[in-house]
Design a protein around this motif. Sequence first.
Motif, PDB file in Angstrom:
ATOM      1  N   ASP A  17       0.629  -1.406   0.042  1.00 60.48           N
ATOM      2  CA  ASP A  17      -0.031  -0.280   0.021  1.00 60.48           C
ATOM      3  C   ASP A  17       1.029   1.327  -0.131  1.00 60.48           C
ATOM      4  OD1 ASP A  17      -2.417  -1.270  -0.163  1.00 60.48           O
ATOM      5  OD2 ASP A  17      -2.852  -1.196   2.041  1.00 60.48           O
ATOM      6  N   LEU A  64     -10.511   3.793 -10.371  1.00 56.38           N
ATOM      7  CA  LEU A  64     -10.797   3.310  -9.078  1.00 56.38           C
ATOM      8  C   LEU A  64     -10.032   2.375  -8.584  1.00 56.38           C
ATOM      9  CD1 LEU A  64     -14.492   4.294  -9.501  1.00 56.38           C
ATOM     10  CD2 LEU A  64     -12.778   5.320  -7.991  1.00 56.38           C
ATOM     11  N   ASN A  66      -7.951   2.881  -5.917  1.00 53.84           N
ATOM     12  CA  ASN A  66      -8.771   3.476  -4.529  1.00 53.84           C
ATOM     13  C   ASN A  66     -10.171   3.596  -4.766  1.00 53.84           C
ATOM     14  OD1 ASN A  66      -9.449   4.807  -2.278  1.00 53.84           O
ATOM     15  ND2 ASN A  66      -8.210   6.546  -2.683  1.00 53.84           N
ATOM     16  N   PRO A  67     -10.805   2.470  -4.452  1.00 54.36           N
ATOM     17  CA  PRO A  67     -12.278   2.432  -4.618  1.00 54.36           C
ATOM     18  C   PRO A  67     -13.161   3.493  -4.094  1.00 54.36           C
ATOM     19  CG  PRO A  67     -11.378   0.102  -4.166  1.00 54.36           C
ATOM     20  CD  PRO A  67     -10.362   1.138  -3.866  1.00 54.36           C
ATOM     21  N   LYS A  68     -12.510   3.853  -3.131  1.00 55.68           N
ATOM     22  CA  LYS A  68     -13.308   5.056  -2.321  1.00 55.68           C
ATOM     23  C   LYS A  68     -12.826   6.548  -2.558  1.00 55.68           C
ATOM     24  CE  LYS A  68     -13.651   2.221   2.048  1.00 55.68           C
ATOM     25  NZ  LYS A  68     -13.191   1.908   3.416  1.00 55.68           N
ATOM     26  N   ALA A  69     -12.111   6.567  -3.838  1.00 50.99           N
ATOM     27  CA  ALA A  69     -11.835   8.208  -4.115  1.00 50.99           C
ATOM     28  C   ALA A  69     -12.977   8.613  -4.569  1.00 50.99           C
ATOM     29  CB  ALA A  69     -10.564   7.856  -5.461  1.00 50.99           C
ATOM     30  N   SER A  70     -12.938   9.824  -4.264  1.00 53.46           N
ATOM     31  CA  SER A  70     -14.063  10.948  -4.652  1.00 53.46           C
ATOM     32  C   SER A  70     -13.746  11.548  -6.207  1.00 53.46           C
ATOM     33  CB  SER A  70     -14.253  12.158  -3.790  1.00 53.46           C
ATOM     34  OG  SER A  70     -12.967  12.854  -3.842  1.00 53.46           O
ATOM     35  N   GLU A 108     -10.809  13.861  -6.075  1.00 56.02           N
ATOM     36  CA  GLU A 108      -9.618  13.390  -6.061  1.00 56.02           C
ATOM     37  C   GLU A 108      -9.347  12.778  -7.037  1.00 56.02           C
ATOM     38  OE1 GLU A 108      -9.310  11.809  -1.555  1.00 56.02           O
ATOM     39  OE2 GLU A 108     -10.629  10.666  -2.617  1.00 56.02           O
ATOM     40  N   LYS A 168      -3.583   6.039  -5.523  1.00 57.68           N
ATOM     41  CA  LYS A 168      -3.219   5.104  -4.147  1.00 57.68           C
ATOM     42  C   LYS A 168      -2.726   6.051  -3.148  1.00 57.68           C
ATOM     43  CE  LYS A 168      -0.535   0.745  -3.815  1.00 57.68           C
ATOM     44  NZ  LYS A 168       0.432  -0.086  -4.311  1.00 57.68           N
TER      45      LYS A 168
END
Length: 600
Positions: free
Chosen positions: A435, A456, A459-463, A466, A514
Amino acid sequence: MRGGRRVAFLSEEEKLNRPQFTYDLFKRITRYLRPYWKQFLVILFIMVLMSGISIMPSLLTGKIIDEGLIKQDLSALVYWISLSLIITIGGNILGVLQSYLSVWISETIGYEMRNELYQHIQSMSHRFFTSTNQGEMITRMTSDVSGIQNVIANTLTSIISNVLVLVVSLIAMISKNATLAAVGMVIVPLFVLSSRSAGKRRWSMTREAQDKSDSMNGILNETLSVSGQLLVKLFNKEAYEYSRYAALNKDISKLNVKQSMAGRWFRVVVSSFSSIGPMLIYLLGGILMIRYNHDLTVGDIGVLVALLSKMYQPINGLLNTQVEVIRSMALFTRLFDYLDMPIEIKEKEDAQDLEILDTVVSFDHVSFRYEKKRPILKDINFTLNEHESLAIVGPSGGGKSTIINLILRLYDATEGKIMFGKQDIKDITLKSLRDAVGVVTQDTYLFNGTILDNLLYANPKASLHEIEVACKQAKIHDFIVSLPKGYDSMVGNRGLKLSGGEKQRLSIARVLLKKPHLIIFDEATSSLDSIVENEIQEAIEPILASQTSIVIAHRLSTILSCDRIMVVEKGVIKAMGKHEDLLITSPLYKKLFNTQFKVF
């Protein structure tokens, strides 16, 4: 199999590689079966019922003949026919339930096996993937597991069912008339011999057809892939490849016709032999009734003939039992071979997450070799300081990328240790270590999805904000929004709808999302033209100035902005310093520089 039921035989290769059936292998196989012992008991109970039910219509044939037809009693005829029909329908319903349970167990075990195998393969080191055939891996996870599922769903139940039907039918025949039962069984050896003889010929043709089918699949795999099809077109080989494919296709068609006809003749032989048994029972039964006034009835003879016919199918099925069992053992053995492969890169039981106190990376007398006589790195010592950019240059095959692989623990150092901050990387959990490191490789891999999907992945949670910031840093945002579907645009298979520079900038944006503490550019511009290379450099340079980073490059223009340059040759650090100093102190670096920039 076209042309009737195939009688299976082992090939010479299967005979030579026949797995040894041991208690340990049996115990390991039953580990997958034990959790479903209750369902297996239900299946066994159903099969016992079905074996009894399966002979009932044959037994009722005697009642239909004697009490209905011969006595001309319509009510009795209707009664016995109706009862036979009800029993048959009941047996079919039980068969559906047994099939459902068998398939459910096999699919559940297959699901567990595929998950276990996939998880184990994912845990293997990078060495495994560079040395193992990809097609072989996929075969183990698909065809082999499917074969095991077939064994569980069909072979096991088939063996038990055939034995039960055979035993019940034989007992019923003997209870009716032992003499006629013995006469009817005389034909069984002839039936077996004809089955084996025809089966050998068909098996030989099947093997030949399979070999040709494998060759044809190879042609399809090579020529219909994106890269293969491009090569065919560039060299005008369409006609040549078509002729290869058509020739194999013709051979397979001919073999299929031969197999079908072999099956036809086999059925003629089997049908002839199958008729002899009943004829003998009719003949001897008739003699007993006509000449000796035996208490046999016409119905009894009909029952014996029906039961004899009922026995032929399970006998034929049991002929294949040994082959099917050996093949199933081979499938399990192949699966266990993979599951038993040691995991080379392991976490310690007390491994800790990486503590990001600083991003200093240091190599302390690190050596690495794939084999004892093949050293790749020899006594590597260097320290990458926080917020420093380090370039690694040198001839191909010198060990530059191996240094990166060791930091990520794709391989483990043979000697020495690598520190990330204050921690030995072997004391850090693999997840937290990887990571913390982002890598932009030369061969950018994109999944066949949208641009957004590929971003994504890091980073699947990236807005969305971002994502746009990362893409602007990588200088790819303007291009993306110019597309008709923007971030929802498809990239194609391996990103083939994008240019090399676009893919590389997208890869940089993905790594930035990431948010790594150490970022590595491994030959990130080597396959790009000069104009695109300059665009990528414009994206990379601000990152080098703000983050701890490593750059590996053949093109020295890419690394001139780095704080330090390390020269590596044949696994040894030859020199380290700034560009201007290395031109004076390092003959190798000077040679590399002069060769690229044509300075003489």
